[in-house]
Design a protein around this motif. Structure first.
Motif, PDB file in Angstrom:
ATOM      1  N   VAL A  61      71.195  66.287 -11.809  1.00  0.00           N
ATOM      2  CA  VAL A  61      71.737  66.577 -12.910  1.00  0.00           C
ATOM      3  C   VAL A  61      72.392  68.463 -13.527  1.00  0.00           C
ATOM      4  O   VAL A  61      73.440  68.102 -13.703  1.00  0.00           O
ATOM      5  CB  VAL A  61      71.538  65.453 -14.129  1.00  0.00           C
ATOM      6  CG1 VAL A  61      71.585  66.145 -15.315  1.00  0.00           C
ATOM      7  CG2 VAL A  61      71.508  64.498 -14.513  1.00  0.00           C
ATOM      8  N   GLY A  82      73.767  64.911 -19.254  1.00  0.00           N
ATOM      9  CA  GLY A  82      73.716  64.608 -17.648  1.00  0.00           C
ATOM     10  C   GLY A  82      73.053  63.497 -17.385  1.00  0.00           C
ATOM     11  O   GLY A  82      72.956  62.355 -16.897  1.00  0.00           O
ATOM     12  N   ILE A 109      76.673  60.441 -14.531  1.00  0.00           N
ATOM     13  CA  ILE A 109      76.555  61.685 -14.865  1.00  0.00           C
ATOM     14  C   ILE A 109      77.283  62.140 -15.090  1.00  0.00           C
ATOM     15  O   ILE A 109      77.624  63.411 -16.723  1.00  0.00           O
ATOM     16  CB  ILE A 109      75.230  62.527 -14.115  1.00  0.00           C
ATOM     17  CG1 ILE A 109      73.751  61.817 -13.693  1.00  0.00           C
ATOM     18  CG2 ILE A 109      75.299  63.981 -14.150  1.00  0.00           C
ATOM     19  CD1 ILE A 109      73.271  61.985 -12.855  1.00  0.00           C
TER      20      ILE A 109
END
Length: 281
Positions: A61, A82, A109
């Protein structure tokens, strides 16, 4: 799932850099470990297994969120969004399909980060359709150089993304356009600036009366709408939207109230909806 177990966030680790260092130290999983944990979560609702799946991919992320640093939004908020996408991916992940969670989670994400940018970056609000969103997030990388697009380049990009060449050129203008000063430079006494060609009707008596009436109604309406909120919701709305500076981040408020950033976002959304209803009444 995000409200069920705690995940590290920048506010709890002290700073964004400390958070990044912390998630980079989290161990990665082998394919066998990943498959076992995913099976335990889906078959037995084992939240500890889900937590390990999420935490082992939080560095992913961070890496993806860094790619969106050019949109002027807080990096911590991009990472938080995310992480929400990562948790959605874990919830839907099926190891039996033979795909690693990393490959599966990238889409979720990016989708969550895209939605956050679309909600918060003023220039992107014109991107309402799927092709327009694709255009916004791909135009920079598809340009061959920093110069303006030629007609042929605009047509090529438009064909690839399924939009009209005019939309490509308009989006490029919005993304690369420079602000023009209304006032002339201090040393340019003889020149004219754009402000010299604008009519000034603001000081007409009728306009002044109308403006004062509108300001009074808006101020009273906002005050009444805020009065409908509880103390915590009002503090969050004022800190996020009514502060003189850039406003508090989700993580700063999360640290203040001792809850997750996602919980702050939920309270904020509910409060704004309640205020909107009060103003429309």
């Amino acid at each position: 799932m995000s409200a069920t177990f705690a995940l590290p966030v920048p506010s709890s680790t002290g700073s964004l850099e400390q958070y990044i260092q912390a998630v980079n130290r989290l161990p990665m999983l082998t394919q066998e470990e990943e498959s076992e944990l995913a099976t335990r979560y889906h078959d037995q609702n084992d939240l500890e297994a889900a937590r390990r799946l999420v935490m082992s991919h939080m560095r992913v992320v961070v890496s993806i969120a860094r790619g969106y640093a050019g949109y002027g939004l807080p990096q911590a908020d991009l990472i938080q969004e995310g992480n929400i996408g990562l948790m959605k991916a874990v919830k839907r992940f099926e190891p039996s399909r033979g795909v690693r969670l990393f490959s599966f989670a990238v889409h979720w994400i990016k989708a969550e980060i895209h939605e956050f940018i679309l909600r918060n970056w003023r220039l992107v609000r014109i991107a309402t359709t799927k092709p327009q969103r694709k255009l916004f997030f791909n135009l920079r990388s598809m340009k061959k150089n920093m110069s303006a697009l030629s007609d042929s380049e605009a047509r090529e990009i438009a064909e690839d993304l399924g939009v009209r060449p005019e939309e490509v050129l308009e989006m490029e203008t919005r993304m690369t356009g420079q602000d023009i000063a209304l006032l002339a430079d201090d040393g340019d006494d003889d020149g004219y600036a754009p402000i010299d060609w604008l009519a000034d009707s603001e000081h007409e008596p009728v306009r002044q009366i109308e403006k004062k009436a509108v300001d009074r109604l808006q101020s009273e309406g906002l005050h009444e709408a805020l009065a409908t909120l509880d103390a915590r919701s009002r503090r969050i709305v004022e800190a996020r939207w009514l502060a003189d500076d850039s406003g508090a981040t989700l993580h700063e408020l999360a640290a203040e109230f001792g809850v997750s950033a996602e919980r702050i976002r939920q309270i904020e959304a509910k409060a704004l909806q309640k205020m909107k209803a009060a103003l429309a009444a």
